[in-house]
Design a protein around this motif. Structure first.
Motif, short mmCIF file in Angstrom:
data_model
loop_
_atom_site.label_atom_id
_atom_site.label_comp_id
_atom_site.label_asym_id
_atom_site.label_seq_id
_atom_site.Cartn_x
_atom_site.Cartn_y
_atom_site.Cartn_z
N ALA A 1 1.05 16.37 -8.11
CA ALA A 1 0.29 16.46 -6.87
C ALA A 1 0.35 15.16 -6.07
CB ALA A 1 -1.16 16.81 -7.18
N THR A 2 0.06 14.05 -6.72
CA THR A 2 -0.01 12.76 -6.04
C THR A 2 0.42 11.65 -6.99
OG1 THR A 2 -2.32 12.45 -6.70
CG2 THR A 2 -1.92 13.43 -4.53
N ARG A 3 0.57 10.48 -6.42
CA ARG A 3 0.69 9.27 -7.23
C ARG A 3 -0.57 8.46 -7.07
NH1 ARG A 3 6.74 7.33 -5.63
NH2 ARG A 3 7.88 9.06 -6.58
N ARG A 4 -0.93 7.75 -8.11
CA ARG A 4 -2.16 6.96 -8.08
C ARG A 4 -1.87 5.55 -8.57
NH1 ARG A 4 -7.49 8.47 -11.71
NH2 ARG A 4 -8.55 6.46 -11.52
N SER B 1 -6.21 16.38 -15.59
CA SER B 1 -4.79 16.11 -15.37
C SER B 1 -4.16 15.31 -16.50
CB SER B 1 -4.60 15.32 -14.07
OG SER B 1 -5.14 15.99 -12.96
N LEU B 2 -2.86 15.46 -16.62
CA LEU B 2 -2.04 14.54 -17.40
C LEU B 2 -1.47 13.51 -16.44
CD1 LEU B 2 -0.08 17.08 -19.65
CD2 LEU B 2 -2.15 15.79 -20.25
N TYR B 3 -1.09 12.35 -16.97
CA TYR B 3 -0.58 11.28 -16.12
C TYR B 3 0.74 10.77 -16.67
CZ TYR B 3 -5.47 11.37 -14.66
OH TYR B 3 -6.70 11.79 -14.21
N ALA B 4 1.77 10.82 -15.84
CA ALA B 4 3.07 10.24 -16.21
C ALA B 4 3.13 8.84 -15.63
CB ALA B 4 4.21 11.10 -15.65
N ILE B 5 3.30 7.84 -16.50
CA ILE B 5 3.31 6.45 -16.04
C ILE B 5 4.63 6.16 -15.34
CG2 ILE B 5 3.08 4.03 -16.71
CD1 ILE B 5 1.63 5.02 -19.24
N ARG B 6 4.54 5.73 -14.10
CA ARG B 6 5.73 5.43 -13.31
C ARG B 6 6.10 3.95 -13.41
NH1 ARG B 6 9.01 7.50 -9.58
NH2 ARG B 6 9.68 6.22 -7.82
N THR B 7 5.11 3.08 -13.28
CA THR B 7 5.31 1.65 -13.49
C THR B 7 4.08 1.09 -14.19
OG1 THR B 7 4.34 1.01 -11.35
CG2 THR B 7 6.73 1.38 -11.39
N GLY B 8 4.28 0.01 -14.93
CA GLY B 8 3.15 -0.67 -15.55
C GLY B 8 2.93 -0.31 -17.01
N PHE B 9 1.90 -0.93 -17.57
CA PHE B 9 1.51 -0.77 -18.97
C PHE B 9 0.04 -0.37 -19.04
CE2 PHE B 9 3.77 -1.97 -22.89
CZ PHE B 9 5.03 -2.23 -22.41
N ASP C 1 -0.81 -4.17 -12.96
CA ASP C 1 -0.80 -3.21 -11.86
C ASP C 1 0.17 -2.07 -12.19
OD1 ASP C 1 -2.57 -4.84 -10.59
OD2 ASP C 1 -1.20 -5.52 -9.03
N ALA C 2 -0.30 -0.84 -12.04
CA ALA C 2 0.48 0.31 -12.49
C ALA C 2 0.41 1.43 -11.46
CB ALA C 2 -0.03 0.81 -13.84
N GLU C 3 1.32 2.39 -11.62
CA GLU C 3 1.32 3.58 -10.79
C GLU C 3 1.61 4.78 -11.69
OE1 GLU C 3 3.07 4.03 -6.53
OE2 GLU C 3 4.59 4.82 -7.89
N VAL C 4 0.85 5.85 -11.50
CA VAL C 4 1.04 7.05 -12.31
C VAL C 4 1.24 8.27 -11.41
CG1 VAL C 4 -0.37 6.15 -14.22
CG2 VAL C 4 -1.45 7.57 -12.45
N CYS C 5 1.95 9.25 -11.92
CA CYS C 5 2.06 10.55 -11.26
C CYS C 5 1.00 11.46 -11.86
CB CYS C 5 3.45 11.15 -11.49
SG CYS C 5 4.79 10.18 -10.76
N VAL C 6 0.18 12.05 -10.97
CA VAL C 6 -0.92 12.91 -11.41
C VAL C 6 -0.42 14.35 -11.53
CG1 VAL C 6 -3.26 13.70 -10.91
CG2 VAL C 6 -2.55 11.39 -10.24
N ALA D 1 0.85 -1.19 0.00
CA ALA D 1 0.00 0.00 0.00
C ALA D 1 0.88 1.24 0.00
CB ALA D 1 -0.91 0.01 1.23
N ILE D 2 1.04 1.84 -1.18
CA ILE D 2 1.85 3.05 -1.29
C ILE D 2 0.90 4.22 -1.42
CG2 ILE D 2 3.58 4.25 -2.66
CD1 ILE D 2 4.63 1.58 -3.56
N THR D 3 0.94 5.13 -0.51
CA THR D 3 0.03 6.26 -0.51
C THR D 3 0.82 7.53 -0.73
OG1 THR D 3 0.29 6.67 1.85
CG2 THR D 3 -1.39 5.06 1.19
N PRO D 4 0.14 8.62 -1.14
CA PRO D 4 0.85 9.90 -1.31
C PRO D 4 1.55 10.33 -0.03
CG PRO D 4 -1.34 10.00 -2.30
CD PRO D 4 -1.26 8.68 -1.56
#
Length: 259
Positions: A57-60, A77-85, A128-133, A20-23
């Motif tokens: 602002a956050t990661r999602r 928002s735009l989303y920068a993909i941090r991990t995942g596809f 499973d992915a994570e994006v920067c908002v 569980a990774i939260t902002p």
């Protein structure tokens, strides 16, 4: 190769552990991100980077199969993909899905919403992915202060136009084998820019999704994969693909420059 596999194993390990990774528990900062050079402009000094950090602002986290945004959602928002596809797709009038693109770590998605302030497609996580908002209002405000950032946003938009033109060329003028060869070469090139192997990849998308993107039936995609495998160009084990002869693959895609 060893380092690339090690990195991938670490990423997949933590994703599979479903931590569980939260902002609040992770410092959100472009300046600390090892993918910064892929999705953000280079050339900022320390003070400028601090201001750039304020944009994110956050990661999602997005679970496999879930939507990051869907057609008709209000664009914020735009989303920068941090991990995942991810895959982006639209639905036809008769309910069929048309895949319009595949996006990976270090790439930015959500640009489709800028024109009408509404998203015009669905963005679905293929794993499973994570994006920067990045709230677009903040991006616009900072772009006025930093021409370098504004130019980078323009480059991203231009890249999308070029990509769409390339897809139209691919769908309009290429045979099935040429389409698949172009797809595999493009995918492995993008993965290599992120530290992965130049010859091995695990497809996060299904054969059906590849066919939708390339304008090919599932049977045609499977036949093309089998043909490449029989000719010793690639090795295929379910979703694992190893390119054994990249020159042959390039020759299929562009025979005139490889003769």
């Amino acid at each position: 190769m060893g380092l690339a596999l090690c990195l991938r194993c670490h990423i997949e390990f933590y994703q599979n552990m479903n931590l569980a990774i939260t902002p609040e528990s992770v410092k959100v900062a472009c300046s600390n991100c090892n993918l910064r050079e892929l999705c953000m402009p280079t050339g900022f000094n320390t003070d400028d980077m601090k201001k750039l950090d304020e944009v994110v602002a956050t990661r999602r986290r997005v679970k496999q199969g879930d939507m990051l945004f869907s057609n008709g959602d209000v664009f914020t928002s735009l989303y920068a993909i941090r991990t995942g596809f991810f895959k982006t797709c639209v639905s036809t009038e008769d309910g069929r899905e048309q895949v319009t693109g595949f996006q990976m770590a270090g790439e930015i998605i959500g640009l489709d919403g800028i024109v009408t302030d509404l998203h015009s497609c669905n963005a679905v996580a293929l794993e499973d992915a994570e994006v920067c908002v990045m709230p677009f209002a903040k991006v616009e405000d900072l772009s006025r202060e930093f021409p370098l950032l504004q130019r980078h946003v323009h480059k991203i938009m231009s890249r999308e136009i070029v990509r769409e033109n390339s897809v139209m060329m691919l769908l309009g003028n290429m045979r099935a084998e040429e389409r698949l060869a172009a797809f595999l070469l493009n995918l492995v090139q993008r993965l290599h820019a992120r530290g992965f192997s130049q010859s091995e990849l695990t497809l996060r998308m299904s054969r059906e999704e590849i066919g939708s993107y390339l304008g090919m039936k599932l049977e045609t995609v499977s036949r093309a994969f089998s043909k490449f495998s029989d000719e010793g160009i690639i090795e295929v084990k379910q979703r694992y693909v190893r390119i054994l002869n990249s020159d042959a693959l390039k020759k299929i895609f562009n025979p005139e420059t490889c003769s």
